[in-house]
Scaffold this active site. Sequence first.
Site, PDB file in Angstrom:
ATOM      1  N   ARG A 116     -95.422   1.744 -52.481  1.00 38.90           N
ATOM      2  CA  ARG A 116     -95.461   3.101 -51.939  1.00 38.90           C
ATOM      3  C   ARG A 116     -96.454   3.182 -50.787  1.00 38.90           C
ATOM      4  O   ARG A 116     -97.550   2.635 -50.838  1.00 38.90           O
ATOM      5  CB  ARG A 116     -95.810   4.093 -53.035  1.00 38.90           C
ATOM      6  CG  ARG A 116     -94.750   4.118 -54.135  1.00 38.90           C
ATOM      7  CD  ARG A 116     -94.944   5.216 -55.135  1.00 38.90           C
ATOM      8  NE  ARG A 116     -93.960   5.098 -56.211  1.00 38.90           N
ATOM      9  CZ  ARG A 116     -93.821   5.970 -57.195  1.00 38.90           C
ATOM     10  NH1 ARG A 116     -94.613   7.038 -57.254  1.00 38.90           N
ATOM     11  NH2 ARG A 116     -92.900   5.786 -58.126  1.00 38.90           N
ATOM     12  N   GLY A 117     -96.065   3.893 -49.739  1.00 44.40           N
ATOM     13  CA  GLY A 117     -96.885   3.968 -48.542  1.00 44.40           C
ATOM     14  C   GLY A 117     -98.027   4.949 -48.673  1.00 44.40           C
ATOM     15  O   GLY A 117     -98.000   5.866 -49.505  1.00 44.40           O
ATOM     16  N   ASP A 167     -84.412   2.520 -35.316  1.00 43.95           N
ATOM     17  CA  ASP A 167     -84.290   3.873 -34.781  1.00 43.95           C
ATOM     18  C   ASP A 167     -84.376   4.865 -35.940  1.00 43.95           C
ATOM     19  O   ASP A 167     -83.963   4.574 -37.070  1.00 43.95           O
ATOM     20  CB  ASP A 167     -82.952   4.025 -34.059  1.00 43.95           C
ATOM     21  CG  ASP A 167     -82.884   5.293 -33.221  1.00 43.95           C
ATOM     22  OD1 ASP A 167     -83.938   5.914 -32.988  1.00 43.95           O
ATOM     23  OD2 ASP A 167     -81.772   5.658 -32.786  1.00 43.95           O
ATOM     24  N   ALA A 220     -87.788   5.229 -53.147  1.00 39.69           N
ATOM     25  CA  ALA A 220     -87.281   3.960 -52.626  1.00 39.69           C
ATOM     26  C   ALA A 220     -88.040   2.786 -53.232  1.00 39.69           C
ATOM     27  O   ALA A 220     -89.252   2.876 -53.479  1.00 39.69           O
ATOM     28  CB  ALA A 220     -87.400   3.937 -51.110  1.00 39.69           C
ATOM     29  N   PRO A 221     -87.362   1.671 -53.498  1.00 35.45           N
ATOM     30  CA  PRO A 221     -88.038   0.486 -54.031  1.00 35.45           C
ATOM     31  C   PRO A 221     -89.100  -0.028 -53.063  1.00 35.45           C
ATOM     32  O   PRO A 221     -88.995   0.181 -51.850  1.00 35.45           O
ATOM     33  CB  PRO A 221     -86.901  -0.534 -54.180  1.00 35.45           C
ATOM     34  CG  PRO A 221     -85.641   0.263 -54.156  1.00 35.45           C
ATOM     35  CD  PRO A 221     -85.922   1.466 -53.310  1.00 35.45           C
ATOM     36  N   GLY A 222     -90.098  -0.714 -53.611  1.00 37.36           N
ATOM     37  CA  GLY A 222     -91.144  -1.296 -52.769  1.00 37.36           C
ATOM     38  C   GLY A 222     -92.486  -0.638 -53.009  1.00 37.36           C
ATOM     39  O   GLY A 222     -92.616   0.323 -53.785  1.00 37.36           O
TER      40      GLY A 222
END
EC number: 2.7.11.5
Length: 580
Positions: A321-322, A373, A317-319
């Site tokens: 990284r966690g 959610d 996913a773009p963004g």
Amino acid sequence: MGKSTGDRISQAIYNGFGAFFCEFQNITLGAQARFETADWISVHTAMHSRLDVYKRCIRSVADLIAMIAQDEVNSPDLWRHAKIAYQRKCAGDANEDILQTFFNSVYCLMFDHRNIRDAFAFVSNPGLPTNEPDMSTILRDYPLNVGLQDSVREVLNDLSFRLPYENIERDTRHIVHTIHYELIKRLAPGERVTAAQFLDSLFYRNKAAYLVGRVFIGDAIRPFVVVFQNNEQGSIYVDTVLFDEDLVSRIFSFTRSYFMVDALSPGLYVQFLSTIMPRKQTFELYSLLGFGKHAKTDFVRKAVAHTQQASDEYEIAPGIRGMVMLVFTLPSFDYVYKIIKQRFTPPKDMTREQVRSKYRLVKRWDRVGRMADTQEFSNLVFDRRKFSDELMQELEKEVPSLIESRGNALILKHVYIERKMIPLNMYLNQIDEEETDRIMQEYGMAIKELAAANIFAGDMLLKNFGVTRHGRVVFYDYDEVCLLTECNFRKIPEPKTEEQAMSDQPWYSIAPEDIFPEEFRIFLSGHKKARHSFEKFHRDLYDADYWKLLQENIIAGDVQSVYPYPDNHRFSHHNNALND
């Protein structure tokens, strides 16, 4: 001759669904009384209780089947027969789709989500009747082309509230005025508002009750939702009426808690809601009615159908990284998939089970329109050929024990699914100064509304918030979430010596639960414009006393009202004046 083991299993599951549905409905039936008595604490207690019913009933049925089948319990022939017998029992039932999901849940518990085949469970789309449903049994009709004021008054009087209206004539005038302003004055030549239909059961959530319906303008359909509030002084009033699809969609948002609705045929309610919110997915609507397991079944079927038709690949996913979650998506699909990493990037110091407990907390809490959610899955199967090489390398690096390959099938042993949003830090790079002001005011309101609901986000970095298609700011990274009342908000002590003042390390003791709001500025580092906008509206969030007052209010039992529509849509209730 007695019944076969397969017949007894099918009967046990069918009876188990009946027990679940009755208990689910009984909790729901108390919603009106809780609303009328303004028992807001019990509203949340009831919601928690209802969330537990499904799993408890499934386990009870599984234990019974283990006793009935004994050594035969793993027999494919037994389950093939049980499914056929169950299908016959369900055929034509108004809740046939939910009944089939209940069967699947029992089967998945018995076999730990493995060996799921159409021969033994209801895996593919069951091919239920697709003809136009008869919704007459769940609807009330009212003409609007003559005697508009009388029709509106009749709608209000037909509701079964045991409390009187604060001022029914004022509320009637408000609704009639809004119909004229929002609908009649905007009609094209030849168009007429002809009639309204309302579902026969109110939708209860938190401190409000919603009468949900639709209005007919020629061949077109518009939503018609009337919102009721309890003034906590012995009467009720109409807070607003909504005809805009986007505003109604916000009431049914994936960021809000589930409704209590006395719907004996949930599928009919979902089909009706789809006519006034055609962009809403049916699994989202099932979830909001409290049927989360069937929502997951419906989601998987739609996800599989979409993937089979799509030409793109799953990718990271773009963004940014966690440190805790590996997140991937199919670009053409509106959802992301999140897997808890096996090892967390420092300084994160927690276990996978602790992270799961945070997600369970959010699932059971009042999300007040500010937390997404999630749906939790075990052993979710994907087509390995649809995964990019980069994503497969990342999966093998970060979650090797949570993936399993069987030919072209890739099995993810534990995964969360969440609605796709634009990460706030990325959104800020795409907007002008005016929108920056608006979105940072939204960001601060998200933090404040969560806090009022006794939720402290913990890690309030911009990358942990997303922007929805309605321009709402929503929190979606839950690994540091906790209850606000568990925090100890402190002011940073003044240094007593020059050495303390020059130190780059704290000279004062810090306990794990200590929070220093003055340090929240760090969450906005790197975005000077965003920080400037934020501080125009929400500088009070830097003050420990602000947070302590919130804690005191929560401990005192004060449940704050959070409205899922703009304040400027609320009617005036101080006098008989109309809100123009």
